[in-house]
Design a protein around this motif. Sequence first.
Motif, PDB file in Angstrom:
ATOM      1  N   VAL A  65       0.813  -1.214   0.000  1.00  0.00           N
ATOM      2  CA  VAL A  65       0.000   0.000   0.000  1.00  0.00           C
ATOM      3  C   VAL A  65       0.846   1.264   0.000  1.00  0.00           C
ATOM      4  O   VAL A  65       0.373   2.323  -0.427  1.00  0.00           O
ATOM      5  CB  VAL A  65      -0.981   0.027   1.194  1.00  0.00           C
ATOM      6  CG1 VAL A  65      -2.006  -1.086   1.070  1.00  0.00           C
ATOM      7  CG2 VAL A  65      -0.256  -0.044   2.530  1.00  0.00           C
ATOM      8  N   SER A  66       2.094   1.202   0.464  1.00  0.00           N
ATOM      9  CA  SER A  66       2.907   2.411   0.593  1.00  0.00           C
ATOM     10  C   SER A  66       3.750   2.692  -0.653  1.00  0.00           C
ATOM     11  O   SER A  66       4.430   3.713  -0.724  1.00  0.00           O
ATOM     12  CB  SER A  66       3.835   2.298   1.809  1.00  0.00           C
ATOM     13  OG  SER A  66       4.786   1.266   1.627  1.00  0.00           O
ATOM     14  N   ARG A  67       3.714   1.790  -1.638  1.00  0.00           N
ATOM     15  CA  ARG A  67       4.423   1.995  -2.901  1.00  0.00           C
ATOM     16  C   ARG A  67       3.461   1.796  -4.073  1.00  0.00           C
ATOM     17  O   ARG A  67       2.445   1.118  -3.934  1.00  0.00           O
ATOM     18  CB  ARG A  67       5.616   1.037  -3.021  1.00  0.00           C
ATOM     19  CG  ARG A  67       6.710   1.358  -2.009  1.00  0.00           C
ATOM     20  CD  ARG A  67       7.869   0.388  -2.081  1.00  0.00           C
ATOM     21  NE  ARG A  67       8.904   0.767  -1.139  1.00  0.00           N
ATOM     22  CZ  ARG A  67       9.912   1.588  -1.428  1.00  0.00           C
ATOM     23  NH1 ARG A  67      10.024   2.085  -2.656  1.00  0.00           N
ATOM     24  NH2 ARG A  67      10.807   1.904  -0.512  1.00  0.00           N
ATOM     25  N   LEU A  68       3.800   2.393  -5.192  1.00  0.00           N
ATOM     26  CA  LEU A  68       2.952   2.306  -6.380  1.00  0.00           C
ATOM     27  C   LEU A  68       3.121   0.947  -7.057  1.00  0.00           C
ATOM     28  O   LEU A  68       4.245   0.488  -7.286  1.00  0.00           O
ATOM     29  CB  LEU A  68       3.302   3.413  -7.370  1.00  0.00           C
ATOM     30  CG  LEU A  68       2.957   4.847  -6.940  1.00  0.00           C
ATOM     31  CD1 LEU A  68       3.537   5.842  -7.947  1.00  0.00           C
ATOM     32  CD2 LEU A  68       1.450   5.035  -6.833  1.00  0.00           C
ATOM     33  N   HIS A  69       1.992   0.330  -7.389  1.00  0.00           N
ATOM     34  CA  HIS A  69       1.983  -0.932  -8.129  1.00  0.00           C
ATOM     35  C   HIS A  69       1.117  -0.763  -9.379  1.00  0.00           C
ATOM     36  O   HIS A  69       0.186   0.045  -9.393  1.00  0.00           O
ATOM     37  CB  HIS A  69       1.450  -2.062  -7.258  1.00  0.00           C
ATOM     38  CG  HIS A  69       2.293  -2.315  -6.043  1.00  0.00           C
ATOM     39  ND1 HIS A  69       3.329  -3.216  -6.029  1.00  0.00           N
ATOM     40  CD2 HIS A  69       2.260  -1.769  -4.795  1.00  0.00           C
ATOM     41  CE1 HIS A  69       3.897  -3.219  -4.839  1.00  0.00           C
ATOM     42  NE2 HIS A  69       3.271  -2.343  -4.069  1.00  0.00           N
ATOM     43  N   PHE A  70       1.404  -1.557 -10.405  1.00  0.00           N
ATOM     44  CA  PHE A  70       0.724  -1.400 -11.689  1.00  0.00           C
ATOM     45  C   PHE A  70       0.239  -2.741 -12.246  1.00  0.00           C
ATOM     46  O   PHE A  70       0.472  -3.062 -13.410  1.00  0.00           O
ATOM     47  CB  PHE A  70       1.675  -0.723 -12.689  1.00  0.00           C
ATOM     48  CG  PHE A  70       2.260   0.566 -12.195  1.00  0.00           C
ATOM     49  CD1 PHE A  70       1.555   1.749 -12.314  1.00  0.00           C
ATOM     50  CD2 PHE A  70       3.512   0.589 -11.580  1.00  0.00           C
ATOM     51  CE1 PHE A  70       2.095   2.942 -11.838  1.00  0.00           C
ATOM     52  CE2 PHE A  70       4.060   1.771 -11.111  1.00  0.00           C
ATOM     53  CZ  PHE A  70       3.345   2.961 -11.239  1.00  0.00           C
ATOM     54  N   PRO A  71      -0.460  -3.539 -11.450  1.00  0.00           N
ATOM     55  CA  PRO A  71      -0.845  -4.875 -11.916  1.00  0.00           C
ATOM     56  C   PRO A  71      -1.851  -4.875 -13.060  1.00  0.00           C
ATOM     57  O   PRO A  71      -1.950  -5.869 -13.788  1.00  0.00           O
ATOM     58  CB  PRO A  71      -1.435  -5.528 -10.657  1.00  0.00           C
ATOM     59  CG  PRO A  71      -1.832  -4.390  -9.789  1.00  0.00           C
ATOM     60  CD  PRO A  71      -0.857  -3.302 -10.059  1.00  0.00           C
TER      61      PRO A  71
END
Length: 296
Positions: free
Chosen positions: A138-144
């Motif tokens: 939740v504290s970093r950007l993810h792009f699934p």
Amino acid sequence: MTVRAAVLIQAHQHPDLIRALVDSLRHPAIDVYLHIDAKVPLEPFERAVPDGGSVTYLRGDRRIDVRWGGLSQIEATVALLRAARHSGRRYTRYALLSGADLRIAPLDDVLRAWDSPTEFLRLDRRLAGAGVRPPARVSRLHFPDHDNRVLRRLDGRIPRRVDTTIDLYQGSQWWALTDAAVDHVLAFLDAHPSWIRFHRHTFGPDEIVVHSIVAASPRRDRIAQDFTAATEEERHEVQLHGMHFVDWSDLLATSPRVLTPADASRLRASGALFARKVEPATAARLIAALDGETVA
């Protein structure tokens, strides 16, 4: 018994498994809504489970291209919820299942459990809130949900500020909620569009969004299982996840163990209503074993 249930099934493969699941849920008090991943043809599923009567398929732009770990999972779930709510039928229970699920309790027992105020949901851990250091999911950007190679290389590398609208909780994706809880979930999503946009770049929001909203609601004390104070080992020892038996006993596993006929006695003794996950190669023999038939 006054329960009327909408069973919401998300699937992307194995039409015959879905037929067995839907057939096991045939009852005047149950309607089934099916979301088939937009990446796959709908026709094989329609042949296995014909549309009409108590079975409704989501079609057209209500079908989502679902990506593992992405907000698309939640978008498919919300599409199912809204389809059921706009059907003109009044439901007292909404149950989210996958196409790899198996009913293991007698149907009368399932309906009896659903005809209660219990929110069949499991909270495993608090991810964000006072005194909690948020994890990378939740504290970093993810792009699934993206195919862009540049974005995928950046996945999990860029820090961001965590949305603090409500505390964040994580648990098993699959649940069975009362109409009161579903009303609260949908009202919250409608009132907080920026919060759900934040989860566009969360990893695994299917395990967070609904859980966090229900945990922040007046229904919190109705949640079936709260393991937020338990250790990881204690959580893995308990295979009951809401209303599902799911074998996460391997601490290093990235997916639950596939169930086989050898698990029949454990499933019968578990107190769970459903189990996952199953595969076509062994599903028929597992069903036979649960029914007490001789397994070759």
